[in-house]
Design a protein around this motif. Sequence first.
Motif, PDB file in Angstrom:
ATOM      1  N   ALA A  61       6.294 -21.126  -8.378  1.00 45.63           N
ATOM      2  CA  ALA A  61       6.469 -19.869  -9.102  1.00 45.63           C
ATOM      3  C   ALA A  61       7.199 -20.085 -10.427  1.00 45.63           C
ATOM      4  O   ALA A  61       6.801 -19.541 -11.465  1.00 45.63           O
ATOM      5  N   ARG A  62       8.262 -20.908 -10.393  1.00 44.33           N
ATOM      6  CA  ARG A  62       9.040 -21.132 -11.612  1.00 44.33           C
ATOM      7  C   ARG A  62       8.216 -21.822 -12.705  1.00 44.33           C
ATOM      8  O   ARG A  62       8.401 -21.550 -13.891  1.00 44.33           O
ATOM      9  N   GLU A  63       7.329 -22.705 -12.285  1.00 45.75           N
ATOM     10  CA  GLU A  63       6.507 -23.406 -13.271  1.00 45.75           C
ATOM     11  C   GLU A  63       5.239 -22.631 -13.623  1.00 45.75           C
ATOM     12  O   GLU A  63       4.350 -23.150 -14.296  1.00 45.75           O
ATOM     13  N   LYS A  64       5.179 -21.376 -13.171  1.00 49.79           N
ATOM     14  CA  LYS A  64       4.081 -20.461 -13.512  1.00 49.79           C
ATOM     15  C   LYS A  64       2.719 -21.034 -13.106  1.00 49.79           C
ATOM     16  O   LYS A  64       1.735 -20.934 -13.840  1.00 49.79           O
ATOM     17  N   LEU A  65       2.690 -21.617 -11.908  1.00 55.84           N
ATOM     18  CA  LEU A  65       1.449 -22.170 -11.378  1.00 55.84           C
ATOM     19  C   LEU A  65       0.728 -21.193 -10.452  1.00 55.84           C
ATOM     20  O   LEU A  65      -0.312 -21.536  -9.883  1.00 55.84           O
ATOM     21  N   VAL A  66       1.285 -19.974 -10.323  1.00 52.22           N
ATOM     22  CA  VAL A  66       0.814 -19.034  -9.308  1.00 52.22           C
ATOM     23  C   VAL A  66       0.108 -17.848  -9.956  1.00 52.22           C
ATOM     24  O   VAL A  66       0.515 -17.365 -11.015  1.00 52.22           O
ATOM     25  N   THR A  67      -0.948 -17.382  -9.300  1.00 53.84           N
ATOM     26  CA  THR A  67      -1.621 -16.153  -9.701  1.00 53.84           C
ATOM     27  C   THR A  67      -1.960 -15.344  -8.451  1.00 53.84           C
ATOM     28  O   THR A  67      -1.739 -15.805  -7.326  1.00 53.84           O
ATOM     29  N   VAL A  68      -2.484 -14.145  -8.648  1.00 52.88           N
ATOM     30  CA  VAL A  68      -2.828 -13.297  -7.510  1.00 52.88           C
ATOM     31  C   VAL A  68      -4.183 -13.712  -6.947  1.00 52.88           C
ATOM     32  O   VAL A  68      -5.022 -14.277  -7.654  1.00 52.88           O
ATOM     33  N   SER A  69      -4.394 -13.421  -5.670  1.00 47.37           N
ATOM     34  CA  SER A  69      -5.667 -13.741  -5.025  1.00 47.37           C
ATOM     35  C   SER A  69      -6.697 -12.629  -5.205  1.00 47.37           C
ATOM     36  O   SER A  69      -7.888 -12.849  -4.966  1.00 47.37           O
ATOM     37  N   GLY A  70      -6.246 -11.450  -5.597  1.00 50.05           N
ATOM     38  CA  GLY A  70      -7.135 -10.304  -5.673  1.00 50.05           C
ATOM     39  C   GLY A  70      -7.335  -9.613  -4.333  1.00 50.05           C
ATOM     40  O   GLY A  70      -8.074  -8.628  -4.235  1.00 50.05           O
ATOM     41  N   LEU A  71      -6.662 -10.121  -3.298  1.00 50.73           N
ATOM     42  CA  LEU A  71      -6.788  -9.547  -1.952  1.00 50.73           C
ATOM     43  C   LEU A  71      -5.501  -8.877  -1.491  1.00 50.73           C
ATOM     44  O   LEU A  71      -5.422  -8.411  -0.351  1.00 50.73           O
ATOM     45  N   GLU A  72      -4.521  -8.817  -2.372  1.00 49.24           N
ATOM     46  CA  GLU A  72      -3.216  -8.278  -1.973  1.00 49.24           C
ATOM     47  C   GLU A  72      -3.307  -6.833  -1.481  1.00 49.24           C
ATOM     48  O   GLU A  72      -2.580  -6.432  -0.567  1.00 49.24           O
ATOM     49  N   GLY A  73      -4.182  -6.061  -2.068  1.00 50.38           N
ATOM     50  CA  GLY A  73      -4.308  -4.663  -1.665  1.00 50.38           C
ATOM     51  C   GLY A  73      -4.728  -4.502  -0.217  1.00 50.38           C
ATOM     52  O   GLY A  73      -4.351  -3.520   0.443  1.00 50.38           O
ATOM     53  N   TYR A  74      -5.472  -5.472   0.302  1.00 51.57           N
ATOM     54  CA  TYR A  74      -5.927  -5.392   1.684  1.00 51.57           C
ATOM     55  C   TYR A  74      -4.808  -5.718   2.664  1.00 51.57           C
ATOM     56  O   TYR A  74      -4.879  -5.344   3.830  1.00 51.57           O
ATOM     57  N   LEU A  75      -3.784  -6.408   2.217  1.00 58.20           N
ATOM     58  CA  LEU A  75      -2.623  -6.648   3.080  1.00 58.20           C
ATOM     59  C   LEU A  75      -1.871  -5.350   3.343  1.00 58.20           C
ATOM     60  O   LEU A  75      -1.248  -5.180   4.390  1.00 58.20           O
ATOM     61  N   ARG A  76      -1.933  -4.432   2.401  1.00 55.18           N
ATOM     62  CA  ARG A  76      -1.214  -3.172   2.545  1.00 55.18           C
ATOM     63  C   ARG A  76      -2.048  -2.096   3.221  1.00 55.18           C
ATOM     64  O   ARG A  76      -1.537  -1.065   3.629  1.00 55.18           O
ATOM     65  N   ALA A  77      -3.361  -2.348   3.293  1.00 55.57           N
ATOM     66  CA  ALA A  77      -4.248  -1.318   3.841  1.00 55.57           C
ATOM     67  C   ALA A  77      -4.349  -1.449   5.354  1.00 55.57           C
ATOM     68  O   ALA A  77      -4.212  -2.546   5.917  1.00 55.57           O
ATOM     69  N   GLU A  78      -4.611  -0.373   5.988  1.00 57.40           N
ATOM     70  CA  GLU A  78      -4.839  -0.371   7.430  1.00 57.40           C
ATOM     71  C   GLU A  78      -6.331  -0.532   7.691  1.00 57.40           C
ATOM     72  O   GLU A  78      -7.167  -0.045   6.933  1.00 57.40           O
ATOM     73  N   ARG A  79      -6.648  -1.240   8.773  1.00 54.19           N
ATOM     74  CA  ARG A  79      -8.062  -1.335   9.157  1.00 54.19           C
ATOM     75  C   ARG A  79      -8.577   0.064   9.480  1.00 54.19           C
ATOM     76  O   ARG A  79      -7.939   0.811  10.224  1.00 54.19           O
ATOM     77  N   PRO A  80      -9.771   0.439   8.937  1.00 54.17           N
ATOM     78  CA  PRO A  80     -10.297   1.780   9.212  1.00 54.17           C
ATOM     79  C   PRO A  80     -10.664   1.946  10.678  1.00 54.17           C
ATOM     80  O   PRO A  80     -10.962   0.988  11.369  1.00 54.17           O
TER      81      PRO A  80
END
Length: 250
Positions: free
Chosen positions: A231-250
């Motif tokens: 993280a400190r060396e700015k080697l990290v980005t988002v996966s684009g799936l973070e929103g699904y971690l917060r969502a509940e399965r329908p």
Amino acid sequence: MSDRSLQALGLAEAPRDHPLLYPGAWPSDSGLLDGDRLLPLDRLVYDDRVPVLAVGSNACPGQLRCKMDAFGVASPLPMVKTRVTGLEVGVSAHVSRMGYVSASPFHAPGHARELFLTWLDDEQLEVIDASEGVPLPDGHYGRAWLPASEVRIELADGTTLPGAFAYVNRHGVLRDGAGAPRTHPGQRPLLTELLVGSARLRELFGVTPEEFCARARADAELCERGTSLFAREKLVTVSGLEGYLRAERP
């Protein structure tokens, strides 16, 4: 009858024991993991089980057997080869205490590739969740339900699923030189590239993949420092799936 043992099929070794082999050997086709054998399947869909996509070592029968044995779980586990559109296999933004830098999916609209779908019973799901840190507030992975509207999962007989779970890294994924998520090339080339690119990482973990694995396996605190360094060396980005971690399965 042909020998269906994991040893005979070249699927017995677990990355937990041999970290430079990560993600381990995947089967050539669908099968039922039953003890130390991989048997033919009689069906592709198991409505009484939970579908979970495997993007790393959870598609390696030797690794799955190791995880199940640790908890005394012996029930057969179906592994179904699928064509998945909308995901690619990236690099988790953390250093594992198993001695490797593991895989994590990222959103890749329109991209298609083969992945294994594991159909887990309740006991098996609990084991895999625990191995990925899902129950822990500071665990590296969460289990996310990915709906068919975003991730298409097609079986060999043409059946498409309404969705499946996948383990998404809570830290994000490592990026490439252009800032997009990088794909996981396998452990040895990955560690070689990371060590060449970071003097600080070499100070922590040594200059070769072998040194990296040995030091990481011996020191949980060092793994945490390596994760922070990404993280400190700015080697990290988002996966684009973070929103699904917060969502509940329908």
